[in-house]
Scaffold this motif. Structure first.
Motif, PDB file in Angstrom:
ATOM      1  N   GLY A  81       0.735  -1.346   0.039  1.00  0.00           N
ATOM      2  CA  GLY A  81       0.032  -0.022   0.005  1.00  0.00           C
ATOM      3  C   GLY A  81       0.905   1.347   0.120  1.00  0.00           C
ATOM      4  O   GLY A  81       0.310   2.396   0.030  1.00  0.00           O
ATOM      5  N   GLU A  82       2.266   1.022  -0.198  1.00  0.00           N
ATOM      6  CA  GLU A  82       3.094   2.302  -0.208  1.00  0.00           C
ATOM      7  C   GLU A  82       2.930   2.981  -1.517  1.00  0.00           C
ATOM      8  O   GLU A  82       3.244   4.352  -1.590  1.00  0.00           O
TER       9      GLU A  82
ATOM     10  N   TYR B 157       2.873   7.822  -5.210  1.00  0.00           N
ATOM     11  CA  TYR B 157       3.272   7.571  -4.080  1.00  0.00           C
ATOM     12  C   TYR B 157       2.257   7.811  -2.806  1.00  0.00           C
ATOM     13  O   TYR B 157       1.460   8.823  -2.782  1.00  0.00           O
ATOM     14  N   ASN B 158       1.945   6.672  -1.944  1.00  0.00           N
ATOM     15  CA  ASN B 158       0.934   7.005  -0.964  1.00  0.00           C
ATOM     16  C   ASN B 158       1.610   7.653   0.147  1.00  0.00           C
ATOM     17  O   ASN B 158       2.193   6.982   1.183  1.00  0.00           O
ATOM     18  N   ALA B 159       1.344   8.833   0.161  1.00  0.00           N
ATOM     19  CA  ALA B 159       1.975   9.699   1.315  1.00  0.00           C
ATOM     20  C   ALA B 159       1.545   9.554   2.807  1.00  0.00           C
ATOM     21  O   ALA B 159       2.058   9.669   3.696  1.00  0.00           O
ATOM     22  N   ASP B 160       0.097   9.130   2.757  1.00  0.00           N
ATOM     23  CA  ASP B 160      -0.450   8.581   3.942  1.00  0.00           C
ATOM     24  C   ASP B 160      -0.064   7.009   4.422  1.00  0.00           C
ATOM     25  O   ASP B 160      -0.953   6.455   5.273  1.00  0.00           O
ATOM     26  N   TYR B 161       0.871   6.449   3.592  1.00  0.00           N
ATOM     27  CA  TYR B 161       1.097   5.180   4.037  1.00  0.00           C
ATOM     28  C   TYR B 161       1.440   4.978   5.588  1.00  0.00           C
ATOM     29  O   TYR B 161       1.076   4.001   6.194  1.00  0.00           O
ATOM     30  N   SER B 162       2.204   5.910   6.045  1.00  0.00           N
ATOM     31  CA  SER B 162       2.706   5.998   7.536  1.00  0.00           C
ATOM     32  C   SER B 162       2.900   7.506   7.788  1.00  0.00           C
ATOM     33  O   SER B 162       2.926   8.274   7.118  1.00  0.00           O
ATOM     34  N   TYR B 163       3.115   7.627   9.049  1.00  0.00           N
ATOM     35  CA  TYR B 163       3.311   8.993   9.593  1.00  0.00           C
ATOM     36  C   TYR B 163       4.540   9.232  10.595  1.00  0.00           C
ATOM     37  O   TYR B 163       5.311   8.178  10.610  1.00  0.00           O
TER      38      TYR B 163
END
Length: 302
Positions: free
Chosen positions: A15-16, A36-42
């Motif tokens: 999901g990245e 790119y999934n900017a909200d993949y992690s924080y």
């Protein structure tokens, strides 16, 4: 090509990376598009501050592009390790998949251990190692002035490398400074660079603190501090911040520096009381950088 395809498939599975709409066809099979999934992690960023006997914690949760998801400030009666750990624990529980923690401290930090600090309850405490052991995350703890000058400098988008300084004169606490030299953050051997309250003022620290908090005493100490900085790093400009830095005192400070520094070597000196955005920009930037690979090209000497 095959290796890149395999890596892309792995990023899609985690999901990245996200697949978006197909590219418009130019006669053949339309190309697939990804983002790119900017909200993949924080990341969690914590600004620990004390000024005028007021202790505060400002936290920000940001995505992997540095966009702030939420930010909040709370006033607390005191700040020790338990207060910091509790705040971080709550944020981790609320936002899941946190990859890194960044903390700004008003003091000297060496290998995650707090040394000289405006907050007595943090002196000597291995904040970094304890948080890493508890949460298993990358933890970066940095001096607040290093973060502020780093954020301030990078927000200017200079066309070429510059030398720049920022000096803070907070109420009821000792001054500090941050330096960018030829485009690079200057920390020093033990991260002590910028602790300008240890300049040889020929005063006890108690006398220095008392003198700083009076206009008659503040201006001479500010002149000595700024003159020393100019003579050592020759900055293009110096920003003054902190509650004691007043625009009405700029002329006196500038003219006082001219007694020892030739006019052609005088930098621009200005007051920037609100440096919150610069501080958070620097804190978020260094926290994100802690997640990147530390690779460097080095020319081999023959």
């Amino acid at each position: 090509m095959a290796t890149c395809g395999n890596i892309l498939n792995e990023l899609l599975q985690t999901g990245e990376v996200l697949e978006t709409e197909l590219e418009e066809s130019n006669g053949g099979r339309p190309a697939r598009r990804y983002k790119y999934n900017a909200d993949y992690s924080y990341i969690i960023c914590l600004n620990v501050k004390t000024e005028g006997c007021i202790h505060s914690l400002t936290y920000a949760v940001a995505n992997l592009l540095g966009d702030i998801i939420i930010e909040n400030t709370s006033i607390v009666p005191h700040i020790d390790y338990e207060v910091i750990e509790t705040q971080i624990g709550e944020l981790i529980n609320n936002y899941g998949n946190v990859k890194a923690i960044g903390i700004g401290i008003p003091g000297v930090v060496h290998q995650g251990i707090i040394d000289v600090c405006d907050l007595d309850l943090l002196i000597g405490v291995p904040v970094g190692p304890r948080l890493q052991d508890k949460y298993g995350l990358e933890v970066t703890i940095e001096n607040d002035m290093h973060l502020t000058v780093y954020g301030f400098y990078n927000m200017q988008n200079y066309d070429e490398d510059k030398t720049f300084a920022i000096v803070t004169f907070p109420k009821d606490n000792f001054p500090g400074a941050g330096f960018i030299v030829d485009g690079h953050l200057l920390k020093g051997n033990t991260k002590f660079a910028g602790e300008v309250s240890f300049l040889p003022f020929d005063l006890t620290r108690e006398e220095q603190l008392k003198q700083l908090n009076s206009i008659e005493g503040f201006v001479p100490l500010a002149i000595q501090t700024i003159t020393s900085i100019i003579a050592i790093i020759d900055p293009v400009s110096i920003a003054l911040t902190g509650e004691l830095s007043k625009p009405t005192l700029l002329d006196d400070i500038y003219n006082g520096c001219l007694k020892d520094v030739p006019k052609e070597h005088m930098p621009e000196i200005f007051v920037k009381n609100d440096t919150h955005d610069e501080y958070m920009y620097g804190l978020i930037s260094v926290t994100l950088e802690s997640l990147t690979y530390n690779l460097q090209l080095v020319e081999k000497r023959k």
